[in-house]
Design an enzyme around this catalytic site. Structure first.
Site, PDB file in Angstrom:
ATOM      1  N   ASP A 220       0.907  -1.093   0.034  1.00 46.74           N
ATOM      2  CA  ASP A 220      -0.050   0.061  -0.104  1.00 46.74           C
ATOM      3  C   ASP A 220       0.814   1.453   0.022  1.00 46.74           C
ATOM      4  O   ASP A 220       1.883   1.369   0.824  1.00 46.74           O
ATOM      5  CB  ASP A 220      -0.985  -0.172   1.223  1.00 46.74           C
ATOM      6  CG  ASP A 220      -2.009   0.689   1.068  1.00 46.74           C
ATOM      7  OD1 ASP A 220      -2.784   1.042  -0.138  1.00 46.74           O
ATOM      8  OD2 ASP A 220      -2.441   1.536   2.063  1.00 46.74           O
TER       9      ASP A 220
ATOM     10  N   HIS B 256      -3.517  14.156   0.832  1.00 44.14           N
ATOM     11  CA  HIS B 256      -3.675  13.482   2.118  1.00 44.14           C
ATOM     12  C   HIS B 256      -2.553  13.314   2.917  1.00 44.14           C
ATOM     13  O   HIS B 256      -2.715  13.538   4.423  1.00 44.14           O
ATOM     14  CB  HIS B 256      -3.969  11.883   1.480  1.00 44.14           C
ATOM     15  CG  HIS B 256      -4.026  11.013   2.858  1.00 44.14           C
ATOM     16  ND1 HIS B 256      -4.975  10.936   3.909  1.00 44.14           N
ATOM     17  CD2 HIS B 256      -3.323   9.737   3.150  1.00 44.14           C
ATOM     18  CE1 HIS B 256      -5.015   9.899   4.538  1.00 44.14           C
ATOM     19  NE2 HIS B 256      -3.895   9.121   4.265  1.00 44.14           N
TER      20      HIS B 256
ATOM     21  N   THR C 112      -4.741   6.504   0.550  1.00 45.57           N
ATOM     22  CA  THR C 112      -5.929   7.270   0.605  1.00 45.57           C
ATOM     23  C   THR C 112      -5.852   8.429  -0.552  1.00 45.57           C
ATOM     24  O   THR C 112      -5.220   9.181  -0.567  1.00 45.57           O
ATOM     25  CB  THR C 112      -6.114   7.885   1.874  1.00 45.57           C
ATOM     26  OG1 THR C 112      -6.087   7.010   2.823  1.00 45.57           O
ATOM     27  CG2 THR C 112      -7.463   8.765   1.847  1.00 45.57           C
TER      28      THR C 112
END
Length: 440
Positions: A152, A159, A385
């Site tokens: 990830d 963000h 995100t």
């Protein structure tokens, strides 16, 4: 296709993207359909075949699931006994196809040829149409890919800046952020598909005014609106993927929710980063929207401006700068248990765009393998995100309920989100349903 010469894989807009194309599946021609004939996302599902229940590969068009195994048996993809492609389409996941870029366009073209409104419609074709299609609403979709490795990233500058400001007001964006795609290795074993209930995780937390941590359930459960990429061909260990090879490494995309226990995360993330706050569950949509289907929606990469340093040469590619982004709209909805009980529709919390990402997936792949790390077909890479420059475009509750910094230089008290039921949310409550949507 044992003796058949396949065309080389090539990206770009082609005849399969023609907006005028129609299908004999009427629901696919509705302008509001998520799955027109130009999309054809890849899926997997459990089905009974020859008296046995096992995974089948499929695609979705309109409100129907196409059983690709049935089409393979019927010769749509070549000789079922002799050719490679129809035999590969009887595998339980799309991993083999993902690892063979020469097959990507062939699968899409022949599947679309079967579904087109102008396809031959004789008696044999009509029987195959009835046999190979099933209603989407009655089909339980399963994971389309076997994911053995999951990474990830943290690719949204908006963000990263927002979160950094909350915890490091004087040093919001760390110096390395503008030079290197930041990521962490997640837990592939806890990736689940849409609809899987998520249990509130337990772990250590420590209040700011407490002398010692305590163990218990997470009180600050959050979602993270992300997109995921499934790796295609992959690379041998010790052999980095160069800029000119990256296009063969993006098989397709999915929607990804990297659930986050914010109170666990705050206590444990130093000095090594995410652990129990992240590894309890990550949810993926059951659809693989192929890179080829997304070609018409390419856009320029993030505009860095003169004040931001150019990426190092191995991350700096002219084609990626001009077409490395994707114009994908992302929305988050929430429905509480009380809202569901009272028949209230889910409420939209945010709307953002994937165009706002600082790092592209191509750059993430190039960096991921730059040290010789080997990627494998089906590996999942998360974007991190997705947040934009406006308050409405923030992709998690940590940001949405943040009300900025006070005059004392500390974060203001969190501003709850008010739901149509009169309830309020700062973070998720038991019984909440989170809904993500992504569309071009």
């Amino acid at each position: 296709m044992s003796d058949e010469i396949l065309p080389p894989f090539s990206s770009g807009v082609n005849a399969t993207h023609d907006p005028a194309l129609q299908s004999w599946v009427e629901a696919a021609n509705d302008p509001k359909s998520d799955f027109p004939i130009q999309n054809l996302p890849l899926v997997a599902f459990e089905a009974e075949h020859h008296g046995h229940t096992h995974p089948h590969l499929g695609s979705v068009i309109g409100d129907q699931v196409v059983d690709i195994g049935q089409l393979a048996e019927a010769g749509i993809f070549g000789d079922p006994e002799e050719d490679l492609l129809p035999r590969a389409l009887h595998m339980p996941t799309w991993n083999f196809i993902a690892g063979t870029p020469e097959l990507w366009s062939v699968v899409r073209e022949r599947l679309q040829g079967f579904l087109r409104a102008d396809a031959p419609g004789g008696q044999q074709a009509r029987r195959l149409r009835q046999k190979a299609l099933r209603p989407l609403r009655d089909t339980e979709l399963i994971a389309p890919m076997a994911v053995f490795n999951y990474t990830d990233f943290y690719a949204s500058k908006h963000h990263a800046t927002n979160v950094g400001t909350m915890f490091r007001p004087d040093n919001a964006l760390l110096p390395n952020y503008k030079h290197v795609p930041i990521g962490y290795h997640g837990r592939a074993s806890s990736i689940v598909t849409s609809g899987t209930p998520i249990r509130r995780p337990h772990g250590q937390t420590k209040a700011d005014d407490a002398a010692a941590p305590t163990f218990g359930p997470c009180k600050m459960l959050d979602y993270e609106m992300e997109l995921g990429v499934y790796v295609g061909e992959g690379n041998e260990i010790g052999s980095p993927i160069g800029k000119d090879q990256v296009e063969r490494e993006v098989f397709g995309m999915c929607i990804l929710n990297d659930w986050s226990a914010r109170d666990l995360q705050k206590w444990e993330y130093q000095p090594l980063g995410p652990f129990l706050a992240k590894n309890f569950a990550s949810t993926i949509s059951p659809y693989v929207v192929t890179l080829e289907a997304l070609e018409p929606f390419r856009t320029a990469g993030f505009s860095r401006g003169a004040s931001v340093p150019a990426p190092l040469p191995y991350l700096n590619d002219e084609q990626d700068r001009t077409t490395g982004g994707f114009d994908i709209t992302l929305e988050v909805y929430l429905q509480s248990a009380e809202m569901l009980k009272r028949g209230l529709s889910p409420v939209r919390l945010s709307r953002g765009s994937f165009k706002d990402m600082f790092w592209s997936f191509s750059q993430m792949i190039a960096h991921h393998t730059s040290n010789g790390c080997n990627l494998q077909p089906g590996d999942l890479l998360g974007s991190g995100t997705v947040s934009g420059p406006t308050a409405e475009s923030r992709g998690c509750l940590l940001e949405l309920t943040w009300d900025g910094m006070g005059a004392d230089g500390k974060p203001k008290p969190r501003r709850p989100i008010e739901l149509p039921s009169g309830e309020k949310r700062v973070f998720l409550a038991d019984g909440d349903t989170v809904i993500f949507k992504a569309f071009c």
